[in-house]
Every structure is written in structure tokens, then in C-alpha cells.
Design an enzyme around this catalytic site. Structure first.
Site, PDB file in Angstrom:
ATOM      1  CB  SER A  23      85.320  33.879 -79.426  1.00  0.00           C
ATOM      2  OG  SER A  23      86.051  33.112 -80.338  1.00  0.00           O
ATOM      3  CG  HIS A  48      82.164  31.320 -82.802  1.00  0.00           C
ATOM      4  ND1 HIS A  48      82.460  30.631 -81.641  1.00  0.00           N
ATOM      5  CD2 HIS A  48      83.045  32.349 -82.851  1.00  0.00           C
ATOM      6  CE1 HIS A  48      83.477  31.220 -81.032  1.00  0.00           C
ATOM      7  NE2 HIS A  48      83.842  32.264 -81.740  1.00  0.00           N
TER       8      HIS A  48
END
Length: 711
Positions: free
Chosen positions: A570, A685
Site C-alpha cells: 500500500s 486491498h
């Protein structure tokens, strides 16, 4: 209480640089504007573009064929799967009334079970678990690979909950009302179609819903700007508007707080940016803005006091509140006069502390924090004069301490403790007496007897001392030959804390590798100031901190550039991309997980507009120039020798769009640069939607690392 939208978004020669960045961008059919450049590869930003998906599949097939052909891969996969799906894991539990609840996944329950038992039963070696919701059965019946994303429950009656279900792990969810007594979805109950949305119970018959209501009701970041009141059985189109944010806002959301004494407060949070928000108290159906600073987070309600984490210095009517403190604000007084608040300081941090959590039992406030990146847990109480006192609970040192569930009906809480080499232990803490009752402990997943943990410091480019942990074999030769994996995040005030290595211990440490966790700036290890030191155009300090740790590892001869690999996801994926392009000579392996990489177009990719407060705005010339300077996608250069990276992403990631990884890899391919690429078809994610997918991803990553750093 967490800001629900912020929780979603969570897991980071200028003119010449800007000119070079645009040189790579060919015109597209339309210009985005606002300083956002055009890009010939913009089509890859469409998550569902058929050509982009085909490209990703081809590269994934090519790369996985290479890694899975390695003779070590089957063993690594078997070991990772055994750990991930082990049935002797410690269940993560929480209280709800007199019951204990847990969400559980294993090899027999891939999508998972939401289940419950009593505390007495949970104390036993084999608790009598009762199924509340079988997500595997639901997925099979409906033909959708549902991923359980938690619940929002009515705390007044404690009977009904809104269950969040995600298709494949994306942030967008479908919401359905669930009856905890009948253990079934409520016929004719609340049911909201898929979307990025949040809800709060205004009362037992009413939800406050933030979602898309039509044109102009979503922000540029893709989050709701309008909250409406929805009655049970009422169609969405009849919901009544309660609050409307502005087009420039990031998002809005509502939350209802209750304490053990029966006080209740409904708040509306208007997020101006990721870090700044206006806080409103809903009274008689009307929102009244509380005179709180913009950088705060209301953590909950306790004994009629709003408990607020303050992330900026605040002078409130003569009371000086320092950045990083926790304060109490009387709810009744705030309701009567929201313009004049009188906070009482509950906790003020030292320079080496950072708050990591706040929770509540019936009579006590729990504060979890780090002291020099080591977990601490305090119990706080109000004195008769309204001031606060706190006492330290005696828990193991050099570990991460986490409150997994506090009981607001009693003075007790579930607390987990884990360190790099010691498996997770779950205890029940009595907040009246301080007694700690050990309930469960995971068995060791690897042989830690030959390993040692050290906490060191590196000196960054500006002289700042940056702590980091080294977990290594006890008998390493210190001749630069140890394969070493360096991990960091460095953003959004998220601290990187000691944790049981588990899979990494089995797949990496047992094979002679060392693991390093760097506490670089941008995180929350030392409170808001540690984070703010790397915001926007100051971000190079974060990247310099990381390099300082790497060079310290090399200088002390734990490892060498030939044996040094790095990994991050991320915002940490952006960190990896920057290190890949700024210092390709330092690394032999780079694992770039679910990354941001195009830092000039990021505001128009996925939820990127929500992160302008962290990274800066390409529409502002000074910030655009800096972003062009660090953007990995724009700083790839022909003629440079780069290590062969491994990109890891997900086709279902609607937070950090897979287009970042796709475009970077495609550009490398066009430049003739080597890379490996893995795009999971599910997972959101997290890049994996269940334990099997997690184990496969881990096996692929460690196969790559062993090939690069050990061979």
C-alpha cells in the site's frame, strides 16, 4: 470509535524532474486537468477493462510459472497453508453482552464462520461454538464469493446488526440486517445494495446512511457526501437528508456512541481531508458543530464524557492540550454549549510515546500505547474532582499489546500480547484489580531457539535517530552474507510494532534469513509529530530514513547489497517503488505489494483523491514538482540496472487501484526491464480474500526472496 471512512482508506532539480515526467506521457482522448497529466496507459487504471485484465493474467501466468517451478515452492506453500489454516490458532474474540463472538476461517471454512460461545465455554480447551452466520453456505447458496467485512450493531437492544458483505474482498459492500436472536437475516429488514457506504443506528428503527444517492453525492475520492435517515422497510428514495457535505470534502459519516451508564450521542464526521474533520453532534435532528480542532478523533463515550484523541496542539479556553493527548469533554455541557468546550486531559504523551488504541469497560478507560516502540496498556479512571489518573498493567515487555474486545457491561477486556519470537497469547484482564488471566496461546510455528531480537538505531540524513528491529539467527557471521528482508510502511500515522513472525519465521528465519522492521518517520510510533515530519513535500525524509536503516545493516555487516531485499504494501508499496528507482544499487530483491506508483495521476485513480492530505496535490506547483521527483512510475530510466522486482496486487482492489502496478510493470516491459507480476483475481486491498489465497501469495513471495537473496 474509529472514523469509519478513515478506517476504510487504511492496512505512502525539480523542474527538470517534472519535465522528464511528462516526456513519457502520450496524449489520451481527454485531459484530466487540475495538474493531472495524460497517460497512454490510463486504460490500465480501469479495474475491469478486458484488455487490462488479459494483460495482467498473461503476466501473472508467466511469473507464477517461474516461481512455482522452483523446487522449494511446494514445500513453502504447504508450510504457509498449514500455518494459515491451523485450527489451533488463538481466536480473535470480542464481547457482546454475556456472549463471546469470533469470526473464524480455516481449511474447512474458507469464507468463514461468525460464531459465538459463553465465556466459561471459551475458557475450555475446546469451546462449544455455535454458528451465527456461515459465510461459506451463504456464498454457495447465492453464487457470490462473499467476504465478511464486519457488522454495525444496535447497541440499545443488542438484537439487530447490519452485516457488511463484500464481493471478492473489495471495499464496496452490500449491507443486510441480521437478527442475533433468530440468527437469520431479517425479512423485509434493512438491505442496502453494493456501494462504498457506512451506517449508524440512530434508534432501533432508523439507520443513518452515508452512500451514493445520485449525482453530486459522492466525493472525488469516491466516498459519500450525503447522510440520510432511513426507516426500516422504507425504500432508499424516501430516506430523509440529515447532512450534506461540500463537493471539496473527502467524505462524511455518522456514528452513534453509547456508554455503560446509558448516555448516547450521535455524531456526524465531515472529513475535509484524510486528517482534518469537523465534528457535529446531532441534537433534536439538527447537527451542531462542536468546537473541536480539525485534527481529532472521537474515540467513544464513557461515563457521559466524549473521549477525544487530539492530534494537534489545542488551546481550549485556557486549557493547553498538547499534540497526541487524550481528553474528556462533558457531553451534557457540549450539548448545551457546543461553541465553548472545556476538555480535561486524560493522557499526555512523552516524546517517545505514541497512542495506539482506546477502549472502554463499564467503569474504566483503557489506553494502549507504545513506549520506544514497545507496547504498554494503562487503565484510566476519573477522580472525584473530574481529573484523571492511570495505572500501568503488568504485561510482557518488548511486545505488541492489543485490546481485541472490552466488555462494557463489566470491568474486563480481552488483550493479546505477541512478540517477534513469542506466539500470540490471549488473556482476560480485570480492570478493577489488574489481574491478568491467561486464556489461550498459539503453539510455536517455527523454531525460535536459534534466533535473537535486537533494537537498533540508524542516523538519517538530517541527524534524526530512527529505531529498527532486527530478528536474526544467533550465530550469523557478520560478513555481509546473511539474506535479509527489510520491511517498513512510513505513512498515515500507522506504527509498525513487534508481532509474531509465524509464517516469516518458518519460511524465512528457519532458512537462515534475517528480518528487519524499520520504524521510519511517517508512521505513528512516536505520535502525530513523527507522522507529520514526512507529510507532502517533506516526504523525502521518510525515504532517507529507510535508506539509513539499510546502510546501517550493510555497515554492521549483517548483510550486503547482494543479500538485501525489501518489502512493503500500500503506502509501503510506494515506499518500495521509490527505493527501487532512487537506489536500485542497494537492493537485490524488491517486493512491491498493492502499491501507489503513479504519483502524478494518483488523485484520479481509485480512492486516490482521499490521500492528498498525505502526499500533496499535483494541482499545486510546488507539490506537483516534488511528486514528479519521487513518482516511481515517472522516474524509471533507460540504461539503469534495476533489480528484478515482484509486483503483487489484486483485480478487486478498489482502494489502491491495480492500475498502479499494471502501468509500472507495462512500462518496464516496454523498456526491456525484468520483473515478476502477480495479480490475484480476488482479495481487495489485502490481495487475498481467504487463508488459502494468503498462503499462496506468501509462498510466491518467499520463493522469490529465496531465489534472489539466498541462491
Amino acid at each position: 470509535m474509529k472514523n469509519t471512512i478513515s478506517a476504510l482508506l487504511l492496512s505512502p532539480g525539480l523542474l527538470l524532474g517534472a519535465t522528464a515526467a511528462f516526456a513519457d506521457s502520450a496524449p489520451t482522448t481527454s485531459a484530466p486537468g487540475n495538474g493531472i497529466p495524460e497517460d497512454s496507459r490510463a486504460w490500465m487504471e480501469d479495474m475491469n477493462n478486458a484488455d487490462a485484465l488479459a494483460w495482467a493474467k498473461a503476466e501473472t501466468d508467466r511469473s507464477t510459472a517461474v516461481l512455482q517451478a522452483d523446487p522449494r515452492y511446494p514445500t513453502l506453500l504447504a508450510e504457509a497453508t498449514a500455518i494459515a489454516e491451523s485450527k489451533d490458532r488463538v481466536p480473535v474474540v470480542s464481547f457482546r453482552g454475556e456472549a463471546v463472538y469470533n469470526f473464524w476461517q480455516d481449511g474447512d471454512h474458507v469464507q468463514g464462520l461468525w460464531r459465538t460461545t459463553t465465556l466459561d465455554s471459551f475458557r475450555k480447551e475446546k469451546p462449544d461454538w455455535q454458528t451465527v452466520l456461515d459465510v461459506d453456505a451463504l456464498a454457495k447458496a447465492e453464487g457470490v464469493k462473499w467476504v465478511f467485512k464486519g457488522t454495525d450493531c444496535d447497541e440499545e437492544t443488542r438484537r439487530h446488526c447490519v452485516v457488511h458483505l463484500s464481493n471478492g474482498g473489495e471495499d464496496a459492500v452490500t449491507l443486510r440486517e441480521f437478527d442475533m436472536k433468530t440468527r437469520a437475516f431479517v425479512p423485509g429488514g434493512f438491505s442496502l445494495p453494493r456501494g462504498k457506504q457506512t451506517v449508524a443506528w440512530a434508534d432501533t428503527e432508523t439507520l443513518l446512511v452515508a452512500r451514493e444517492w445520485g449525482p453530486g453525492t459522492m466525493s472525488n475520492a469516491g466516498y459519500p457526501l450525503v447522510i440520510k435517515s432511513l426507516k426500516r422497510g422504507q425504500p432508499l428514495e424516501q430516506a430523509k437528508e440529515v447532512f450534506h457535505g461540500q463537493p471539496t470534502d473527502m467524505s462524511v459519516g455518522a456514528t452513534t456512541l453509547r456508554d455503560a451508564q446509558g448516555h448516547q450521542a450521535t455524531l456526524i464526521i465531515r472529513n475535509l481531508s484524510f486528517f482534518e474533520a469537523e465534528t457535529y453532534l446531532l441534537a433534536d435532528g439538527q447537527p451542531k458543530r462542536l468546537a473541536l480542532p480539525l485534527k481529532v478523533q472521537v474515540q467513544g463515550l464513557h461515563d457521559g464524557q466524549l473521549i477525544v484523541e487530539v492530534k494537534q496542539d489545542w488551546d481550549a479556553g485556557g486549557t493547553a492540550v498538547s499534540q497526541g493527548s487524550v481528553v474528556a469533554v462533558d457531553l451534557a455541557a457540549a450539548t448545551a454549549d457546543p461553541d465553548h468546550l472545556h476538555p480535561v486531559v486524560v493522557y499526555a504523551p512523552t516524546a517517545r510515546e505514541g497512542l495506539t488504541g482506546v477502549d472502554f469497560t463499564k467503569h474504566h478507560l483503557l489506553l494502549s500505547l507504545t513506549e520506544n516502540v514497545k507496547g504498554r496498556l494503562y487503565v484510566a479512571d476519573r477522580n472525584a474532582d473530574g481529573t484523571w489518573r492511570r495505572a500501568l498493567l503488568q504485561l510482557p515487555d518488548n511486545a505488541d499489546v492489543t485490546i481485541t474486545g472490552a466488555d462494557r457491561d463489566h470491568d474486563r477486556a480481552f488483550v493479546t500480547v505477541a512478540s517477534f519470537l513469542e506466539p500470540l497469547t490471549l488473556s482476560l484482564v480485570d480492570t478493577n484489580t489488574g489481574k491478568v488471566e491467561k486464556l489461550k496461546s498459539s503453539p510455536p510455528r517455527f523454531d525460535a531457539s536459534k534466533a535473537v531480537v535486537e533494537q537498533r538505531e540508524a542516523v538519517s540524513s538530517d541527524g534524526t535517530r530512527v529505531p529498527y528491529f532486527v530478528v536474526r539467527p544467533r550465530d550469523v557471521p557478520f560478513d555481509g552474507s546473511t539474506p535479509t528482508l527489510l520491511y517498513a510502511y512510513g505513512g498515515f500515522e500507522v506504527p509498525m510494532l513487534p508481532h509474531y513472525l509465524g509464517t516469516a519465521g518458518k519460511l524465512w528465519l528457519e532458512r537462515g534469513g534475517a528480518y528487519v522492521l524499520a520504524n521510519i518517520r511517517g508512521g505513528g510510533e512516536f505520535g502525530p509529530a513523527w507522522h507529520e515530519a514526512g507529510l507532502k513535500t517533506k516526504r523525502q525524509t521518510i525515504y532517507d530514513d529507510f535508506v539509513a536503516v539499510a546502510r546501517d545493516l550493510i555497515a554492521t555487516k549483517l548483510t550486503s547489497t547482494r543479500r538485501l531485499g525489501i518489502e512493503g504494501g500500500s503506502n509501503g508499496g510506494l515506499l518500495m517503488g521509490v527505493q527501487f528507482t532512487q537506489h536500485p544499487e542497494l537492493w537485490r530483491a524488491v517486493v512491491i505489494q498493492v502499491p501507489l506508483l503513479d504519483m502524478l495521476r494518483f488523485p484520479v485513480i481509485g480512492a486516490g483523491a482521499s490521500w492528498i492530505g498525505e502526499y500533496g496535490d499535483p494541482a499545486i506547483p510546488e507539490e506537483r514538482a516534488f511528486l514528479a521527483h519521487i513518482s516511481p512510475y515517472h522516474n524509471l530510466k533507460a540504461g539503469v540496472t534495476y533489480p528484478e522486482p515482484l509486483f503483487v496486487t489484486s483485480a478487486k482492489d478498489d482502494r489502491v487501484n491495480p492500475g498502479h502496478a499494471r502501468k509500472m510493470a507495462a512500462k518496464m516491459k516496454e523498456m526491456g526491464l525484468p520483473f515478476l507480476y502477480y495479480e490475484n483475481t480476488e482479495g481487495g486491498h489485502a490481495a487475498s480474500a481467504n487463508l488459502k489465497e494468503t498462503a499462496r501469495r506468501q509462498a510466491l513471495e518467499f520463493t522469490y526472496l529465496l531465489r534472489k537473496l539466498k541462491d
